[in-house]
Design an enzyme around this catalytic site. Structure first.
Site, PDB file in Angstrom:
ATOM      1  CB  ALA A 147      -0.807  -0.142   1.258  1.00 55.04           C
ATOM      2  CB  ALA A 148       1.611   3.431  -2.492  1.00 58.26           C
ATOM      3  CG  LEU A 175      -0.522   8.980  -4.685  1.00 55.89           C
ATOM      4  CD1 LEU A 175       0.384   9.088  -6.368  1.00 55.89           C
ATOM      5  CD2 LEU A 175      -1.241   9.850  -4.150  1.00 55.89           C
ATOM      6  N   GLY A 176      -1.900   4.666  -3.832  1.00 52.03           N
ATOM      7  CA  GLY A 176      -2.700   3.553  -4.290  1.00 52.03           C
ATOM      8  C   GLY A 176      -2.582   2.356  -3.310  1.00 52.03           C
ATOM      9  CD  GLN A 177      -5.698  -1.048  -1.058  1.00 52.81           C
ATOM     10  OE1 GLN A 177      -4.793  -0.510  -0.224  1.00 52.81           O
ATOM     11  NE2 GLN A 177      -6.293  -2.101  -1.231  1.00 52.81           N
ATOM     12  CE  LYS A 229       0.487   3.063  -8.726  1.00 52.95           C
ATOM     13  NZ  LYS A 229       1.748   3.272  -9.699  1.00 52.95           N
ATOM     14  CG  ASP A 240       8.500   9.416  -5.995  1.00 50.70           C
ATOM     15  OD1 ASP A 240       9.294   9.976  -5.109  1.00 50.70           O
ATOM     16  OD2 ASP A 240       7.131   9.125  -5.681  1.00 50.70           O
TER      17      ASP A 240
END
Length: 581
Positions: free
Chosen positions: A140-141, A143-145, A160, A295
């Site tokens: 899980a990040a 902005l999303g998972q 994603k 990034d």
């Protein structure tokens, strides 16, 4: 404009966002109070620990508290934490260990909601899209998972899925950041040379691009095309039939986190070799392709071991000696123009050669100084601040030192940071921070400068060849020592082969484009009414073990063959320079 209309536009529009929240001031006020309250409590806790002498005892608790605050405040603040997690030189070790968890250990949202988003975006049931899919997210990040799945055709993929209701949080934070930038900038000790809101706008633009997964897929394919001839860099394949603006299906990468040095060593990989791939590929992005990953934190980079699992078993795969590195997450990317790439090469060379007058001119070209700026008083300031940045040798150089020293000039001279370069600086210091977190003794310039030297010596474009000439000549005089330094430094890179470079140099000398260099070399060899045999002997001692006389003879024949259509007299005249000079 409604949130739905903002989402449909898929582009960052600060005016539209401002108009939306000006009509809903209670949202901005509540968010501001929330941010202030949470950080005020954290700072008060730190001070309280100091007063009671419990700072050491409670340090892990406070580090965990900071991570939880950033997580609670959402994507914008999580990304700040991710950037800090790669800077061991700025953040205490206890805080660093907690911030690293923001890269891929964030709380997931409900799987039922995620599957509903997938079905809505792909316009088909989950079972029709995938043969199987993990019941819970594997990562899980901000902005999303990500879910692990298998297509009906057998390929193992990562799916994603974007977090629900993401846009309201992002737009509100961007609105508040922009408002704070416009009101607080005059009170801050900054000398940016332009409105601080431009930096917020650049961040907002990139953030909106990052939440469009179709844009991310296109970026991934462009990035892969740039590295198609580099077997050390791996980019996952995008499966477009199973992707949309909020869902991205891509090849599953079997890799190890770069910070997991123990597992990397167990798999037979060398940490320094992986760092070298990362640094070199980062320089290629900036100085060759002009399209760079903005990034590169550890959650987006993986070391690929020599064997990958297939159907649950370890099987041999295509392998590169020394390892491979995989990039993922191509939402935050940027593009550099050709002139900017060339000027960046100039700036690096001028810095290392301590040519501060030309370095000041580079800053003008890059937009750090306006064209009308008088650089005469700036040149000695650059020399005073950056003169000892190399230390006793080029190996003591690091980007953190450069940014710290450069910040000293921002207050006294009209330097500004162009919005585009905010991402470049962030990318460079993040990569250096990552390298230092893996190996605190790693010197990034030991990889970076040999790469730049090799680029100049091979000179595959007319622009680079002209820049090599600029490096080798100063005030019209040939700089033998600089050529020796370039060759010596380039040879520290094991992948640098001197003989093809010598072939390219000979071909260049014999070409029409090499007329100026032919004349200058003849003048350099006979400068001050003497033959410079000592300098030539030093160069020969430097390269003699790699280049044999037979190779030189064959290379000369090959180069002369290109001129075989010319009459022999004209060819000799062209070589000596008599015809054209």
């Amino acid at each position: 404009m409604s949130q739905h209309q903002l989402a449909e536009s898929r582009r960052y529009n600060p005016q539209a966002i401002a108009n939306y929240y000006k009509k809903r001031p209670w949202l901005a006020v509540w968010r501001t109070l929330t941010v202030i309250w949470m950080f005020a409590g954290f700072i008060f806790g730190l001070k309280l620990d100091e007063w009671w002498g419990q700072a050491e005892e409670h340090k892990l608790r406070r580090a965990c508290q900071l991570r939880e605050i950033l997580t609670h405040l959402g994507p914008t603040f999580i990304k700040v934490g991710q950037a800090l997690s790669t800077r061991p030189d700025l953040v205490r070790k206890d805080f660093l260990e907690e911030l690293v968890k923001l890269q891929d250990q964030l709380p997931p949202f409900d799987t039922a909601i995620a599957f509903k988003i997938i079905e809505t975006e792909l316009n088909r049931p989950i079972k029709e899209a995938y043969a199987s899919i993990s019941p819970q997210p594997v990562a899980a990040a901000s902005l999303g998972q990500v879910y692990r799945a298998r297509l009906k055709t057998g390929e193992e993929v990562a799916v994603k899925v974007q977090r629900p209701n993401l846009l309201p949080v992002l737009t509100l934070d961007l609105y508040l950041m922009r408002w704070a930038a416009s009101w607080l900038a005059p009170w801050l000790p900054l000398n940016l040379g332009h409105d601080l809101t431009l930096i917020v706008d650049e961040f907002g633009t990139k953030l909106f691009e990052e939440i469009d997964y179709l844009n991310e897929g296109r970026n991934a394919e462009k990035f892969a095309a740039n590295f198609r001839d580099n077997p050390e860099v791996k980019v996952p394949v995008i499966y477009w039939r199973y992707s949309s603006h909020r869902v991205l299906t891509l090849e599953w990468i079997y890799g190890l986190k770069l910070t997991d040095t123990e597992q990397i060593e167990k798999q037979g990989l060398n940490s320094d070799a992986i760092i070298r791939i990362g640094v070199t590929s980062g320089l290629q992005q900036l100085l060759e392709h002009g399209f760079f990953h903005a990034d590169p934190h550890p959650g987006n980079l993986f070391a690929i071991p020599p064997q990958c699992p297939v159907d649950g078993e370890r099987q041999p795969t295509k392998w590169v000696q020394g390892g491979q590195m995989a990039y993922i997450d191509f939402g935050m990317m940027d593009q550099l123009e050709q002139e900017t790439k060339e000027t960046l090469v100039d700036a690096v060379v001028h810095l290392i050669n301590k040519d501060y007058e030309h370095l000041a001119e580079d800053f003008v070209k890059l937009g750090f100084l306006t064209p009308e700026t008088d650089i005469n008083p700036i040149v000695p300031a650059l020399e005073a601040v950056l003169g000892d940045v190399m230390g006793e040798s080029v190996r003591d150089f690091n980007f953190k030192t450069i940014t710290d020293r450069f910040s000293e000039l921002m207050y006294d001279y009209p330097f500004r940071v162009p919005a585009k370069f905010a991402l470049i600086i962030r990318s460079l210091v993040t990569q250096e921070g990552l390298a230092l977190s893996i190996n605190p003794n790693f010197k990034i310039v030991e990889v970076a400068y040999p790469y730049v030297a090799r680029r100049l010596l091979t000179g595959e474009t007319p622009q680079l060849r002209r820049r090599l000439i600029e490096v080798l000549f100063k005030d019209g005089r040939f700089q033998w020592q600089r050529l020796e330094n370039l060759i010596a430094i380039a040879r520290t890179d094991d992948s640098f082969d001197l003989f093809p470079t010598a072939q390219l140099g000979l071909q260049y000398l014999l070409s029409d484009e090499g007329q100026f260099l032919r004349r200058q070399l003849i003048l350099a060899l006979t400068e001050d009414d003497r033959l410079h045999t000592e300098e030539v002997q030093r160069l020969w001692n430097l390269i003699k073990n790699e280049i044999k006389p037979a190779q030189i003879f064959n290379a000369a024949l090959g180069a002369l063959a290109e001129f075989s259509t010319l009459p022999s007299v004209d060819a000799l005249a062209a070589f000596s320079g008599r015809k054209t000079l």
